[in-house]
Motif scaffolding. Structure first.
Motif, PDB file in Angstrom:
ATOM      1  N   LEU A 137       1.466  21.137  -2.254  1.00  0.00           N
ATOM      2  CA  LEU A 137       1.021  20.191  -0.930  1.00  0.00           C
ATOM      3  C   LEU A 137       1.962  19.294  -0.723  1.00  0.00           C
ATOM      4  CD1 LEU A 137      -1.175  20.261   1.070  1.00  0.00           C
ATOM      5  CD2 LEU A 137      -2.543  18.923  -0.499  1.00  0.00           C
ATOM      6  N   LEU A 138       2.352  18.515  -1.697  1.00  0.00           N
ATOM      7  CA  LEU A 138       3.400  17.667  -1.271  1.00  0.00           C
ATOM      8  C   LEU A 138       4.753  18.148  -0.913  1.00  0.00           C
ATOM      9  CD1 LEU A 138       2.891  15.150  -4.300  1.00  0.00           C
ATOM     10  CD2 LEU A 138       1.939  15.025  -2.069  1.00  0.00           C
ATOM     11  N   LYS A 139       5.064  19.096  -1.264  1.00  0.00           N
ATOM     12  CA  LYS A 139       6.386  19.836  -0.790  1.00  0.00           C
ATOM     13  C   LYS A 139       5.914  20.264   0.660  1.00  0.00           C
ATOM     14  CE  LYS A 139       9.713  23.511  -1.875  1.00  0.00           C
ATOM     15  NZ  LYS A 139      10.995  22.378  -1.801  1.00  0.00           N
TER      16      LYS A 139
ATOM     17  N   GLU B  73       0.771  -1.104  -0.119  1.00  0.00           N
ATOM     18  CA  GLU B  73      -0.015  -0.045   0.005  1.00  0.00           C
ATOM     19  C   GLU B  73       0.899   1.246   0.080  1.00  0.00           C
ATOM     20  OE1 GLU B  73      -4.250  -0.792   2.396  1.00  0.00           O
ATOM     21  OE2 GLU B  73      -2.402  -0.473   3.594  1.00  0.00           O
ATOM     22  N   ARG B  74       0.257   2.274  -0.667  1.00  0.00           N
ATOM     23  CA  ARG B  74       1.093   3.563  -0.441  1.00  0.00           C
ATOM     24  C   ARG B  74       0.037   4.485  -0.270  1.00  0.00           C
ATOM     25  NH1 ARG B  74       4.979   5.063   1.328  1.00  0.00           N
ATOM     26  NH2 ARG B  74       5.496   6.787   0.103  1.00  0.00           N
ATOM     27  N   PRO B  75       0.184   5.546   0.477  1.00  0.00           N
ATOM     28  CA  PRO B  75      -0.785   6.850   0.930  1.00  0.00           C
ATOM     29  C   PRO B  75      -1.006   7.444  -0.022  1.00  0.00           C
ATOM     30  CG  PRO B  75       1.428   7.316   1.955  1.00  0.00           C
ATOM     31  CD  PRO B  75       1.504   5.851   1.385  1.00  0.00           C
ATOM     32  N   ILE B  76      -2.416   8.177  -0.386  1.00  0.00           N
ATOM     33  CA  ILE B  76      -2.689   9.251  -0.938  1.00  0.00           C
ATOM     34  C   ILE B  76      -3.582  10.189  -0.047  1.00  0.00           C
ATOM     35  CG2 ILE B  76      -2.650   8.041  -3.069  1.00  0.00           C
ATOM     36  CD1 ILE B  76      -5.650   8.500  -3.185  1.00  0.00           C
ATOM     37  N   VAL B  77      -3.542  11.449  -0.270  1.00  0.00           N
ATOM     38  CA  VAL B  77      -4.225  12.334   0.593  1.00  0.00           C
ATOM     39  C   VAL B  77      -5.414  12.992  -0.239  1.00  0.00           C
ATOM     40  CG1 VAL B  77      -2.800  14.436   0.106  1.00  0.00           C
ATOM     41  CG2 VAL B  77      -4.315  14.195   2.147  1.00  0.00           C
TER      42      VAL B  77
ATOM     43  N   GLN C 220       7.141   8.366   4.370  1.00  0.00           N
ATOM     44  CA  GLN C 220       5.680   8.632   4.511  1.00  0.00           C
ATOM     45  C   GLN C 220       4.669   9.547   3.850  1.00  0.00           C
ATOM     46  OE1 GLN C 220       5.573   8.989   8.938  1.00  0.00           O
ATOM     47  NE2 GLN C 220       5.921   7.074   9.073  1.00  0.00           N
ATOM     48  N   ILE C 221       5.511  10.227   3.041  1.00  0.00           N
ATOM     49  CA  ILE C 221       5.025  11.445   2.331  1.00  0.00           C
ATOM     50  C   ILE C 221       3.886  10.968   1.446  1.00  0.00           C
ATOM     51  CG2 ILE C 221       4.983  13.287   0.719  1.00  0.00           C
ATOM     52  CD1 ILE C 221       7.897  13.855   1.988  1.00  0.00           C
ATOM     53  N   PRO C 222       2.640  11.146   1.261  1.00  0.00           N
ATOM     54  CA  PRO C 222       1.740  10.525   0.041  1.00  0.00           C
ATOM     55  C   PRO C 222       2.350  10.532  -1.399  1.00  0.00           C
ATOM     56  CG  PRO C 222       0.597  12.225   1.505  1.00  0.00           C
ATOM     57  CD  PRO C 222       1.846  12.450   1.927  1.00  0.00           C
ATOM     58  N   ASP C 223       2.016   9.643  -2.137  1.00  0.00           N
ATOM     59  CA  ASP C 223       2.384   9.477  -3.379  1.00  0.00           C
ATOM     60  C   ASP C 223       1.497  10.592  -4.222  1.00  0.00           C
ATOM     61  OD1 ASP C 223       4.215   7.654  -2.515  1.00  0.00           O
ATOM     62  OD2 ASP C 223       3.405   5.942  -3.821  1.00  0.00           O
ATOM     63  N   ASP C 224       0.552  10.977  -3.852  1.00  0.00           N
ATOM     64  CA  ASP C 224      -0.383  11.630  -4.572  1.00  0.00           C
ATOM     65  C   ASP C 224      -1.162  12.347  -3.832  1.00  0.00           C
ATOM     66  OD1 ASP C 224      -1.295  12.789  -7.122  1.00  0.00           O
ATOM     67  OD2 ASP C 224      -2.519  10.966  -7.760  1.00  0.00           O
TER      68      ASP C 224
END
Length: 243
Positions: free
Chosen positions: A195-197, A176-180, A207-211
């Motif tokens: 937002l990702l930055k 799994e990978r997180p998205i927000v 832990q930073i979301p992938d998208d």
């Protein structure tokens, strides 16, 4: 079941209204109170920021309630404030079975029954428990657990974000990978890249979301809880970038 009040919400309430907030946690199955967060004497000499860090936790178990956290292997985790696991509770007034249903209790080596709360938590050396996620919402990526609540709180700290929900998406390598998923404030603007930055330096890089997925509104239930099940249904067919 119970739910944890996000730390950002507690801080915002105190900043806006200038009043103290008493943080507590419990569940209907616990009749209903489980923990209460009050400072210990040794905390009274601390600065306000340090005290707030403690008061944002769900607190210590009330008399008659025992707590423990266990890992995926069922082994009890240490009370060090860092190790986390599924939160189990027991006590004389805590539910041991549902009406016309099987008992949900988990038996330990001594044959004692513990009620699984459905929460993932840490407990520090002073016994202060802090919920980091719901067991069903925690994101398991590459053998590590990522707290969806932590990811949501960082997004909510951005001035353009009105509401954020973090969910896990299937990944062939990492499971799994997180998205927000984000709903913006009226008239506000922020790009996916901005937002990702915004996450950089606030959480571990992995832990930073992938998208980021922008939506008009995040579905809520009657009590104001985010309906992640419905959100996942709305995102049926979504695929992570680069896959």
């Amino acid at each position: 079941g119970g739910s944890a009040c996000p730390p950002a919400m507690i801080t915002a309430f105190q900043d806006e209204y200038g009043v103290s907030v008493l943080h507590a946690w419990g569940m209907t199955e616990m009749s209903p109170l489980g923990t209460l967060c009050t400072l210990k004497n040794k905390h009274l000499q601390m600065g306000k920021d340090e005290q707030m860090h403690i008061l944002q936790k769900q607190g210590r178990a009330i008399y008659g309630v025992d707590m423990k956290i266990v890992g995926a292997d069922g082994q009890e985790q240490p009370w060090d404030g860092k190790s986390y696991g599924d939160l189990l509770v027991r006590g004389p007034w805590i539910l041991d079975s549902y009406y016309k249903g099987e008992s949900p209790l988990v038996k330990d080596e001594q044959g004692r029954g513990w009620f699984p709360t459905g929460d993932v938590a840490t407990i520090d050396p002073d016994g202060f428990m802090q919920i980091t996620d719901r067991s069903k919402d925690v994101i398991k990526s590459g053998g590590e657990w990522i707290s969806s609540i932590d990811i949501e709180n960082i997004a909510m700290a951005h001035p353009a974000v009105a509401m954020a929900a973090c969910i896990g998406m299937p990944h062939p390598k990492w499971d799994e990978r997180p998205i927000v998923v984000v709903a913006l404030r009226p008239g506000a603007q922020v790009t996916r890249e901005e937002l990702l930055k915004f996450y950089e330096g606030k959480t571990a890089k992995w832990q930073i979301p992938d998208d980021v997925v922008f939506v008009d509104a995040i579905p809520l239930g009657a009590t104001g809880k985010m309906l992640k099940t419905r959100l996942r249904e709305q995102l049926a067919g979504y695929q992570l970038p680069g896959l």
